[in-house]
Enzyme design. Structure first.
Site, PDB file in Angstrom:
ATOM      1  N   ASP A 168       0.868  -1.175   0.000  1.00  0.00           N
ATOM      2  CA  ASP A 168       0.000   0.000   0.000  1.00  0.00           C
ATOM      3  C   ASP A 168       0.905   1.225   0.000  1.00  0.00           C
ATOM      4  OD1 ASP A 168      -1.668   2.103   0.642  1.00  0.00           O
ATOM      5  OD2 ASP A 168      -2.899   0.941   2.049  1.00  0.00           O
ATOM      6  N   HIS A 169       0.916   1.933  -1.115  1.00  0.00           N
ATOM      7  CA  HIS A 169       1.863   3.040  -1.249  1.00  0.00           C
ATOM      8  C   HIS A 169       1.469   4.253  -0.407  1.00  0.00           C
ATOM      9  CE1 HIS A 169       5.373   4.797  -2.722  1.00  0.00           C
ATOM     10  NE2 HIS A 169       5.145   4.823  -4.030  1.00  0.00           N
TER      11      HIS A 169
END
Ligand code: CAO
Length: 453
Positions: free
Chosen positions: A425-426
């Protein structure tokens, strides 16, 4: 003696759907024989008989929504015969006479008067007391174990805790949802319908958040077709995948671990594994190595909290493992992997995978994961991009190890390389975080002695 078999503790799952009924009235059932199959949002579960005897009455029908304590069927058990008492409200509960109890209606248990008789009155606490204290009510458990309705502060909204939790996850204000349950009670389906309407409706599109629908196509115009109903598990997986895909900005990073030495060690342990009755695939080593790498990089096992303004760090290391089953994809969770040895992990993994395939996992066995591993190594392929199992922030994809020529500075050496893909999850994990984690993981797998350091 008539005994009512009820739904035992199913890990807090509410409204699990009856997808199979395995017995009929008149059947002889044995203790612990599977009676029905329930499918919740997370799992399929077989509900066992807690008393042996002849089935007198079925209290459920296909499609019914059941929760802990709901009646499944009535058994004519031999006087003094063995019954299993569940720890809490589930298990078996002797009834005075079958005809004295509520008649078999085939009606979903959750529909059994879920709100107080008086529309204006708050939920009757007696229903809850009756559930925890059988002495408080002589009624069969199906009548007392229903989830009491809850009201919002504005006094207008009826919804159970599971529905409220889902609404929070979706970010839906319950007051805007029309309930289709009895007396306007909001059900999970109402939330899904509401979401769909929002996505399709002008409001969503105008706000720029509408997702264009893929048009339905009549495939029969091109040739013969067969239409098959999808299992609830498949549908739930599809929804979860879509939710993750739409919410989580994904990045996937690839690397290869040289597991030649690990494979030599594994081959050397083969005899011992057989003696112990264990199956030692690469997976338990990967799980253990992940636990060590996660301890060094705790952000990879964190979750976003409070609308993204906080990061929740977890002081435990429960790791989920994707299991491919005929009924669909399930993710049992191995607890405290950091505290266990590889043998124990291997045994627990096989047991959970077997339970997953036999639909014997409980919801509790699928909760609490901080990180997930999806291994297609036994199936094949060079690499893939797994979807983050939100609210976790990272997932490791494992593909099939192959012998490859690896340059050692002077020559190409045949080395067994395990392809790894880390999706993250950036919003939480930066490329640097992921790169450092994956590099450490690769080093641990290249020399598993590092695991004990
Ligand atoms: N490279 C090469 N060989 C591998 C390997 C890898 N990465 N991983 C496993 N193998 C081998 C095993 O050693 C085993 O061989 P032997 O029987 O000769 O020892 C064989 O492949 C089969 O392994 P397995 O798949 O039965 O066991 P596992 O411990 O590797 O995996 C489990 C267990 C539960 C993860 C697996 O059975 C499974 O269900 N995988 C699918 C997961 C999935 O569907 N992911 C996608 C999710 S998104 O759709």
């Amino acid at each position: 003696m008539s005994v009512t078999v009820t739904v035992p503790d199913i890990g807090g799952a509410e409204g699990a759907e009856v997808v199979e009924i395995l017995v009929a009235v008149g059947d002889e059932v044995e203790l612990e024989q599977s009676l029905i199959v329930l499918e919740s949002d997370k799992a399929s579960m077989e509900i066992p008989a807690t008393a042996a005897g002849t089935v007198l009455e079925l209290r459920v029908a296909l499609g019914d929504a059941l929760s802990e304590g709901d009646a499944v069927l009535v058994v004519d058990a031999a006087e003094g015969g063995t019954t299993i008492e569940a720890a809490d409200s589930g298990g078996s509960e002797p009834l005075p006479e079958p005809e004295a109890s509520s008649p078999s209606s085939g009606q979903p248990a959750a529909e059994a008067d879920p709100v107080p008789a008086d529309d204006e009155a708050p939920p009757a606490p007696a229903a809850v007391d009756a559930k925890t204290s059988p002495a408080a009510s002589p009624m069969p458990s199906v009548e007392v174990a229903v989830e009491p309705a809850h009201r919002d502060a504005d006094g207008d909204v009826y919804a159970g805790p599971a529905v409220r939790k889902l609404a929070r996850e979706f970010g839906i204000e319950l007051a805007r949802v029309t309930g289709s349950g009895r007396r306007g009670r909001i059900l999970k389906e109402d939330l899904h319908r509401f979401n769909k309407q929002q996505l399709q409706g002008a409001g969503g599109a105008a706000a720029g958040s509408g997702v264009p629908q893929i048009p339905e196509v009549d495939f029969s115009q091109f040739g013969p077709i067969e239409v098959e109903a999808r299992s609830r598990l498949d549908q739930v997986t599809a929804r979860n995948m879509t939710r993750s895909w739409l919410n989580v900005p994904h990045v996937t990073q690839f690397d290869g671990a040289d597991i030649t030495d690990l494979e030599d060690f594994r081959a050397a342990m083969k005899r011992e594994a057989e003696t112990r009755g264990s199956k030692l695939t690469p997976m338990p080593f990967i799980l253990k190595a992940c636990a060590v790498a996660l301890a060094a990089h705790p952000k990879l096992k964190s979750s976003l909290g409070n609308n993204g303004t906080e990061l929740v760090y977890k002081g435990y290391c429960h790791i989920g493992m994707a299991v491919d089953t005929p009924a669909g994809l399930v993710v049992p969770v191995l607890r405290d992997v950091d505290k266990k040895g590889v043998w124990d992990i291997a045994d627990e993994m096989q047991e959970l995978a077997a339970r997953a395939r036999d639909k014997k996992l409980t919801p509790a066995q699928m909760q609490g994961g901080v990180f997930t591993i999806s291994s297609l190594g036994g199936i094949g392929g060079e690499g893939f991009t797994p979807i983050v199992n939100a609210p976790e922030v990272a997932i490791l994809g494992v593909s099939r190890a192959e012998v490859k020529p690896v340059w050692d500075g002077q020559d190409f050496q045949p080395r067994k390389v395990l392809p790894l893909s880390l999706s993250y999850d950036h919003r939480v994990i930066n490329g640097g975080d992921a790169g450092r984690f994956l590099t450490d993981l690769v080093a641990l797998l290249a020399d598993v002695r590092r695991i004990i350091l």
